[in-house]
Enzyme design. Sequence first.
Site, PDB file in Angstrom:
ATOM      1  N   PHE A 179      37.288  41.586  49.667  1.00  0.00           N
ATOM      2  CA  PHE A 179      37.041  41.779  48.358  1.00  0.00           C
ATOM      3  C   PHE A 179      35.700  41.260  48.285  1.00  0.00           C
ATOM      4  CE2 PHE A 179      36.683  40.389  43.806  1.00  0.00           C
ATOM      5  CZ  PHE A 179      36.995  41.420  43.407  1.00  0.00           C
ATOM      6  N   ASP A 234      30.211  36.665  53.098  1.00  0.00           N
ATOM      7  CA  ASP A 234      30.668  36.560  51.612  1.00  0.00           C
ATOM      8  C   ASP A 234      31.306  35.314  51.517  1.00  0.00           C
ATOM      9  OD1 ASP A 234      31.787  36.698  49.271  1.00  0.00           O
ATOM     10  OD2 ASP A 234      32.251  38.575  49.256  1.00  0.00           O
ATOM     11  N   LYS A 279      31.744  31.523  42.917  1.00  0.00           N
ATOM     12  CA  LYS A 279      32.803  30.720  42.238  1.00  0.00           C
ATOM     13  C   LYS A 279      32.762  29.362  42.345  1.00  0.00           C
ATOM     14  CE  LYS A 279      36.394  34.195  42.701  1.00  0.00           C
ATOM     15  NZ  LYS A 279      36.182  35.370  43.699  1.00  0.00           N
TER      16      LYS A 279
HETATM   17  C1  LIG Z   1      35.625  36.738  43.514  1.00  0.00           C
HETATM   18  C2  LIG Z   1      34.884  37.311  44.635  1.00  0.00           C
HETATM   19  C3  LIG Z   1      33.851  38.101  44.511  1.00  0.00           C
HETATM   20  C4  LIG Z   1      33.334  38.639  43.028  1.00  0.00           C
HETATM   21  O1  LIG Z   1      33.005  37.799  42.290  1.00  0.00           O
HETATM   22  P1  LIG Z   1      32.330  37.978  40.618  1.00  0.00           P
HETATM   23  O2  LIG Z   1      31.726  36.929  40.290  1.00  0.00           O
HETATM   24  O3  LIG Z   1      33.800  38.276  40.081  1.00  0.00           O
HETATM   25  O4  LIG Z   1      31.669  39.192  40.756  1.00  0.00           O
HETATM   26  C5  LIG Z   1      33.250  38.720  45.791  1.00  0.00           C
HETATM   27  N1  LIG Z   1      33.574  38.128  46.854  1.00  0.00           N
HETATM   28  C6  LIG Z   1      34.523  37.228  47.012  1.00  0.00           C
HETATM   29  C7  LIG Z   1      34.874  36.811  48.424  1.00  0.00           C
HETATM   30  C8  LIG Z   1      35.185  36.807  45.931  1.00  0.00           C
HETATM   31  O5  LIG Z   1      36.303  36.056  46.071  1.00  0.00           O
END
Ligand SMILES: *Cc1c(COP(=O)(O)O)cnc(C)c1O
Length: 400
Positions: A140, A225, A254
């Site tokens: 994700f 990521d 986050k």
């Molecule tokens: C939540 C998340 C995203 C997206 O972040 P947003 O602030 O909602 O755009 C991207 N990568 C990972 C691994 C995430 O958990």
Amino acid sequence: MESAGQSLSQELTQKYMMNFINRVPVTFVRGEGMYLWDDRGKQYLDFVGGWAVDSLGHCHPVLTRAICEQAATLIQVSNAYYTLPQARLAELLVNNSCLNKAFFANSGAEANEGAVKLARRWGALKRNGAYEVITAFNSFHGRTLAMIAATGQEKFQKPYQPLPSGFVNVEFNNIEAIKRATSEKTCAVMLEPVQGEGGVNLPSNDYLMQVRARCDESGILLILDEVQTGIGRLGKLFGYEVFGIKPDIITLAKGLASGVAIGAILANEKASVFMPGDHGSTFGGNPLACAAACAVTGYIIEKNLPENARVTGDYLKSRLLELKRQHNFIKDVRGCGLLIAMEFDRDMAEKVMYACLEKGLLVNLLKPSLLRFIPPLIISRHDVDEGIGILTDVLDKLHN
Ligand SMILES: *Cc1c(COP(=O)(O)O)cnc(C)c1O
């Protein structure tokens, strides 16, 4: 549920908001530490933390003070000028990581977009125009068009064809799949150290080391990521430390400012190839968000909250494993630090989530058979015991 006493916020939301998510019918009005209160005064223990965002819990005085002071001093100027909170945050992140340079955005998806643009710039300059990025199934990376192309999950991709090209999705935790997908067009591999949204999927111990070695052999970049795993979540400040590797680029968002919107790209010298005009952001790096992130991340480092995430996360996992031994409908408990999942052998996660809600515990419904526990990093053993007490009651009543 709750049609009789529907609150004003629910009524207005249904009338004026786009219907983009199935919401739990609760309206929160206040938060403090590990707890939230709804508009009827009911208290909830929060094991969701705004989806792994509220690293210091709710309204932590360190964060509240930093926001208030910065809001009264300077909130935003354009990136055409220098500001100290932005420079200080870059210094803090660089000095506590294996990376050398920072760029600030406003969200995880935006940070990831920037990381892919950086990798493409690098590919254009250093690898004969290579542009393709290898990502994993069940990953994700966010909701923008390019990031759903990166996100290897059909449910996010299918409604939005055609997607931007230049992404290849391969099996996670399979080094051969990455080898097969690598070509002269490849500029980078982008992975989450532990897949969060995709089901709390942990790689085998040596996978990321193998990926690192493979990227070095092929002369391509490794992007991690760390939007969810970064800033203490896995029991180290950064997830890459847990797996003993050094990525070329990481992204953060986050937990970085415990609820204030911010994203970041960190890159090593080799990958920091942006030149003036290559990338930008109007809000990214504004003094307000950066002062918040400095206060939060500074506090996380000073109080060694990653260590608390490791120790208290291990304790939470052990208590969940105890429940697994008592209930054969619990198929698996897995995770790292304070990113933990409980998987059932049937689609009962929603029922469990609502029963917990009723008793004042918030847990995250990730899939029909999967709950995720992503509480604030300030969680104590006592908080774990309280949450497990509620979950125990709920699961006992469901018996077998
Ligand atoms: C939540 C998340 C995203 C997206 O972040 P947003 O602030 O909602 O755009 C991207 N990568 C990972 C691994 C995430 O958990």
